[in-house]
Design an enzyme around this catalytic site. Structure first.
Site, mmCIF file in Angstrom:
data_model
loop_
_atom_site.group_PDB
_atom_site.id
_atom_site.type_symbol
_atom_site.label_atom_id
_atom_site.label_comp_id
_atom_site.label_asym_id
_atom_site.label_seq_id
_atom_site.Cartn_x
_atom_site.Cartn_y
_atom_site.Cartn_z
ATOM 1 N N ARG A 86 0.828 -1.209 0.000
ATOM 2 C CA ARG A 86 0.000 0.000 0.000
ATOM 3 C C ARG A 86 0.864 1.262 0.000
ATOM 4 O O ARG A 86 0.542 2.261 -0.646
ATOM 5 C CB ARG A 86 -0.932 -0.006 1.203
ATOM 6 C CG ARG A 86 -2.086 -1.005 1.046
ATOM 7 C CD ARG A 86 -3.040 -0.933 2.194
ATOM 8 N NE ARG A 86 -3.437 0.428 2.496
ATOM 9 C CZ ARG A 86 -3.762 0.864 3.712
ATOM 10 N NH1 ARG A 86 -3.757 0.044 4.735
ATOM 11 N NH2 ARG A 86 -4.111 2.118 3.893
ATOM 12 N N VAL A 138 -3.728 8.309 5.025
ATOM 13 C CA VAL A 138 -2.329 8.142 5.426
ATOM 14 C C VAL A 138 -1.392 8.326 4.227
ATOM 15 O O VAL A 138 -0.204 8.059 4.306
ATOM 16 C CB VAL A 138 -2.123 6.742 6.053
ATOM 17 C CG1 VAL A 138 -2.945 6.588 7.332
ATOM 18 C CG2 VAL A 138 -2.476 5.614 5.066
ATOM 19 N N ASP A 139 -1.938 8.804 3.095
ATOM 20 C CA ASP A 139 -1.213 8.754 1.816
ATOM 21 C C ASP A 139 -0.388 10.001 1.491
ATOM 22 O O ASP A 139 0.349 10.017 0.507
ATOM 23 C CB ASP A 139 -2.204 8.473 0.671
ATOM 24 C CG ASP A 139 -3.384 9.449 0.667
ATOM 25 O OD1 ASP A 139 -3.191 10.649 0.963
ATOM 26 O OD2 ASP A 139 -4.509 8.990 0.346
ATOM 27 N N HIS A 193 -4.738 9.826 11.477
ATOM 28 C CA HIS A 193 -4.397 8.400 11.544
ATOM 29 C C HIS A 193 -2.959 8.140 11.111
ATOM 30 O O HIS A 193 -2.626 7.036 10.682
ATOM 31 C CB HIS A 193 -5.396 7.591 10.692
ATOM 32 C CG HIS A 193 -6.786 7.616 11.246
ATOM 33 N ND1 HIS A 193 -7.901 7.238 10.530
ATOM 34 C CD2 HIS A 193 -7.249 7.970 12.469
ATOM 35 C CE1 HIS A 193 -8.995 7.375 11.287
ATOM 36 N NE2 HIS A 193 -8.612 7.820 12.463
ATOM 37 N N GLY A 205 -15.842 12.443 1.563
ATOM 38 C CA GLY A 205 -15.385 11.103 1.189
ATOM 39 C C GLY A 205 -15.042 10.216 2.363
ATOM 40 O O GLY A 205 -14.118 9.403 2.264
ATOM 41 N N GLU A 210 -22.304 8.151 -1.247
ATOM 42 C CA GLU A 210 -23.398 7.432 -0.587
ATOM 43 C C GLU A 210 -23.814 8.163 0.688
ATOM 44 O O GLU A 210 -23.066 9.002 1.196
ATOM 45 C CB GLU A 210 -22.926 6.021 -0.172
ATOM 46 C CG GLU A 210 -22.495 5.165 -1.330
ATOM 47 C CD GLU A 210 -21.827 3.873 -0.864
ATOM 48 O OE1 GLU A 210 -21.693 3.676 0.365
ATOM 49 O OE2 GLU A 210 -21.448 3.076 -1.734
HETATM 50 C C1 BJW Z 1 -16.442 8.771 -2.232
HETATM 51 C C2 BJW Z 1 -15.762 8.550 -3.390
HETATM 52 C C3 BJW Z 1 -15.592 9.665 -4.205
HETATM 53 C C4 BJW Z 1 -15.811 6.695 -2.411
HETATM 54 N N1 BJW Z 1 -16.122 10.810 -3.844
HETATM 55 N N2 BJW Z 1 -16.994 9.873 -1.820
HETATM 56 C C5 BJW Z 1 -16.934 5.338 19.707
HETATM 57 C C6 BJW Z 1 -17.953 4.515 19.276
HETATM 58 C C7 BJW Z 1 -17.696 3.265 18.717
HETATM 59 C C8 BJW Z 1 -16.383 2.814 18.578
HETATM 60 C C9 BJW Z 1 -15.353 3.634 19.015
HETATM 61 C C10 BJW Z 1 -15.648 4.874 19.579
HETATM 62 N N3 BJW Z 1 -14.444 5.457 19.888
HETATM 63 C C11 BJW Z 1 -13.445 4.625 19.533
HETATM 64 C C12 BJW Z 1 -13.968 3.492 19.013
HETATM 65 C C13 BJW Z 1 -13.210 2.318 18.504
HETATM 66 C C14 BJW Z 1 -12.638 2.501 17.113
HETATM 67 C C15 BJW Z 1 -13.814 2.719 16.146
HETATM 68 O O1 BJW Z 1 -14.065 3.811 15.710
HETATM 69 N N4 BJW Z 1 -14.481 1.648 15.777
HETATM 70 C C16 BJW Z 1 -15.613 1.742 14.861
HETATM 71 C C17 BJW Z 1 -15.241 1.121 13.522
HETATM 72 C C18 BJW Z 1 -16.797 1.066 15.475
HETATM 73 N N5 BJW Z 1 -11.670 3.603 17.050
HETATM 74 C C19 BJW Z 1 -10.403 3.416 17.384
HETATM 75 O O2 BJW Z 1 -9.978 2.340 17.787
HETATM 76 C C20 BJW Z 1 -9.488 4.623 17.304
HETATM 77 N N6 BJW Z 1 -8.725 4.718 18.479
HETATM 78 C C21 BJW Z 1 -9.246 5.121 19.647
HETATM 79 O O3 BJW Z 1 -10.370 5.563 19.741
HETATM 80 O O4 BJW Z 1 -8.367 5.034 20.691
HETATM 81 C C22 BJW Z 1 -8.822 5.294 22.023
HETATM 82 C C23 BJW Z 1 -7.631 5.128 22.923
HETATM 83 C C24 BJW Z 1 -7.329 6.155 23.814
HETATM 84 C C25 BJW Z 1 -6.219 5.999 24.632
HETATM 85 C C26 BJW Z 1 -5.417 4.882 24.560
HETATM 86 C C27 BJW Z 1 -5.716 3.865 23.648
HETATM 87 C C28 BJW Z 1 -6.833 3.996 22.837
HETATM 88 C C29 BJW Z 1 -8.447 4.444 16.188
HETATM 89 C C30 BJW Z 1 -9.047 4.394 14.841
HETATM 90 C C31 BJW Z 1 -7.950 4.111 13.813
HETATM 91 C C32 BJW Z 1 -8.500 3.852 12.413
HETATM 92 N N7 BJW Z 1 -7.440 3.347 11.597
HETATM 93 C C33 BJW Z 1 -7.721 3.069 10.182
HETATM 94 C C34 BJW Z 1 -6.457 2.413 9.573
HETATM 95 C C35 BJW Z 1 -5.347 3.410 9.362
HETATM 96 C C36 BJW Z 1 -4.142 2.746 8.764
HETATM 97 C C37 BJW Z 1 -4.384 2.227 7.380
HETATM 98 O O5 BJW Z 1 -4.512 3.021 6.432
HETATM 99 O O6 BJW Z 1 -4.411 1.006 7.223
HETATM 100 O O7 BJW Z 1 -8.027 4.286 9.519
HETATM 101 S S1 BJW Z 1 -9.162 2.064 9.893
HETATM 102 C C38 BJW Z 1 -9.661 2.902 8.432
HETATM 103 O O8 BJW Z 1 -10.936 3.558 8.637
HETATM 104 C C39 BJW Z 1 -8.632 4.014 8.228
HETATM 105 C C40 BJW Z 1 -9.480 5.156 7.793
HETATM 106 O O9 BJW Z 1 -8.802 6.385 8.019
HETATM 107 C C41 BJW Z 1 -10.711 4.985 8.630
HETATM 108 C C42 BJW Z 1 -11.924 5.696 8.101
HETATM 109 O O10 BJW Z 1 -12.284 5.211 6.853
HETATM 110 P P1 BJW Z 1 -12.760 6.238 5.737
HETATM 111 O O11 BJW Z 1 -11.652 7.141 5.394
HETATM 112 O O12 BJW Z 1 -14.031 6.859 6.149
HETATM 113 O O13 BJW Z 1 -12.948 5.272 4.479
HETATM 114 P P2 BJW Z 1 -14.155 4.258 4.129
HETATM 115 O O14 BJW Z 1 -13.621 3.278 3.172
HETATM 116 O O15 BJW Z 1 -14.812 3.754 5.352
HETATM 117 O O16 BJW Z 1 -15.223 5.180 3.416
HETATM 118 C C43 BJW Z 1 -14.975 5.776 2.143
HETATM 119 C C44 BJW Z 1 -16.162 6.663 1.835
HETATM 120 O O17 BJW Z 1 -15.882 7.375 0.644
HETATM 121 C C45 BJW Z 1 -17.464 5.882 1.596
HETATM 122 O O18 BJW Z 1 -18.497 6.510 2.355
HETATM 123 C C46 BJW Z 1 -17.741 6.065 0.081
HETATM 124 O O19 BJW Z 1 -19.134 6.206 -0.212
HETATM 125 C C47 BJW Z 1 -17.026 7.343 -0.207
HETATM 126 N N8 BJW Z 1 -16.490 7.507 -1.536
HETATM 127 N N9 BJW Z 1 -15.402 7.179 -3.444
HETATM 128 C C48 BJW Z 1 -16.808 10.914 -2.676
HETATM 129 N N10 BJW Z 1 -14.939 9.526 -5.394
#
Ligand code: BJW
Length: 267
Positions: A85, A122-123, A138, A208, A236
């Site tokens: 990646r 992260v890009d 992130h 996005g 969406e």
């Molecule tokens: C378009 C398009 C176009 C397509 N035009 N649109 C509260 C409630 C519930 C759970 C939690 C909470 N607080 C914390 C949590 C737990 C957890 C969490 O959120 N879980 C949920 C999934 C339920 N969060 C965590 O664990 C976070 N840490 C934390 O809270 O720590 C607390 C702590 C405190 C003290 C000590 C220890 C801990 C950390 C979260 C880290 C997320 N990491 C990732 C991976 C990063 C590395 C990697 O790249 O591999 O981040 S996961 C992944 O999801 C990545 C992304 O940044 C993140 C969000 O995804 P994103 O960017 O929204 O992408 P998609 O694919 O989901 O969506 C794309 C969208 O684009 C879609 O809607 C399409 O429709 C749209 N789209 N093309 C416009 N052309």
């Protein structure tokens, strides 16, 4: 620039709010980089992957690899996936959505305003497009860090020599990507800057992102509760679509240049 007769009203409304704003915050997600050829996390297909990565994507969904537990269980596989990646991010180019956000920052700055760009991506494509006020919530896949010392390194634009990569800083350490995995805390400085910017802004845009990952997903409502006008651009509907002031179904690479042109273009 005047709106065209056929200009969708939400785009024109958003443009007007941006023109009148001093402090703007935008949060971006994987959808903004999708038009640069980088896959999103949710709803991804496996059709165009290299053969050696096919099995990985079939067996694991990206979110399940983005955990410390996955790394501890199989560091070779996880680092190989992240290195693949990383090279994809380095090879990708910013798209018109990235460019429009850099232009928005420039236009606001020229009028004494600010754009704070909170990115979950992260890009590093925002920085490469010219955005300067970027908060990486992130982390970044471009930098890696030692599991023992925490020291960072920016590897060359070539595949890592071994998986898992040994740390150059500690013989007992490994290199891991400098990203935030599920269950890990976001960088404290990024979290503080994001919270302050959301509370103080006039306009908050979600772009996005599926708005399901916290704490990033909470900033739109935080901004709204402090009086900001809130908008969303996404292909969406998302969990925040009904709570923002304007929700636009479009590609960010199409809608953002148009909104910035409507807000700040000549004519
Ligand atoms: C378009 C398009 C176009 C397509 N035009 N649109 C509260 C409630 C519930 C759970 C939690 C909470 N607080 C914390 C949590 C737990 C957890 C969490 O959120 N879980 C949920 C999934 C339920 N969060 C965590 O664990 C976070 N840490 C934390 O809270 O720590 C607390 C702590 C405190 C003290 C000590 C220890 C801990 C950390 C979260 C880290 C997320 N990491 C990732 C991976 C990063 C590395 C990697 O790249 O591999 O981040 S996961 C992944 O999801 C990545 C992304 O940044 C993140 C969000 O995804 P994103 O960017 O929204 O992408 P998609 O694919 O989901 O969506 C794309 C969208 O684009 C879609 O809607 C399409 O429709 C749209 N789209 N093309 C416009 N052309």
């Amino acid at each position: 620039m005047n709106p065209r007769r056929d200009e969708p009203a939400p785009l024109a409304l958003l443009a007007r709010r941006l023109r009148d704003a001093r402090r703007v915050v935008a949060i971006t997600g994987a959808g903004v980089s999708a038009e640069s050829g980088l896959r999103t996390f949710r709803g991804a297909t496996v059709a165009d992957l290299p053969a050696d990565m096919q099995a990985l994507w079939k067996e694991f969904d990206p979110a399940s690899l983005a955990t410390p537990e996955a790394f501890d269980a199989n560091p070779a596989m996880v680092t190989k996936w992240y290195d693949w990646r990383r090279l994809g991010c380095l090879a990708a180019e910013p798209n018109p959505g990235h460019a429009a956000l850099a232009e928005l920052e420039h236009q606001l700055h020229a009028r004494g305003g600010t754009l704070t760009l909170l990115t979950q991506n992260v890009d590093r494509l925002h920085q490469r497009a010219g955005s300067t006020n970027v908060v990486e919530l992130h982390g970044s896949i471009i930098d890696w860090r030692c599991t023992r010392t925490g020291r960072r390194v920016t590897p060359d634009a070539a595949p890592m020599p071994a998986f898992p990569p040994p740390s150059p800083f500690d013989p007992a350490g490994l290199l891991r990507p400098d990203v935030v995995w599920f269950g890990e805390a976001l960088p404290e400085d990024a979290l503080t800057r994001a919270g302050e910017a959301a509370v103080e802004c006039d306009v908050f845009l979600s772009l996005g992102t599926s708005a399901v990952v916290y704490p990033a997903a909470a900033f739109s409502r935080l901004a709204s509760s402090h009086g900001a006008f809130t908008g969303e651009i996404n292909l969406e509907a998302t969990p925040i679509s009904n709570s923002v002031d304007v929700s636009i179904r479009a590609r960010t690479g199409d809608a953002l240049p148009r909104v910035v042109e409507l807000a700040f273009g000549e004519g």
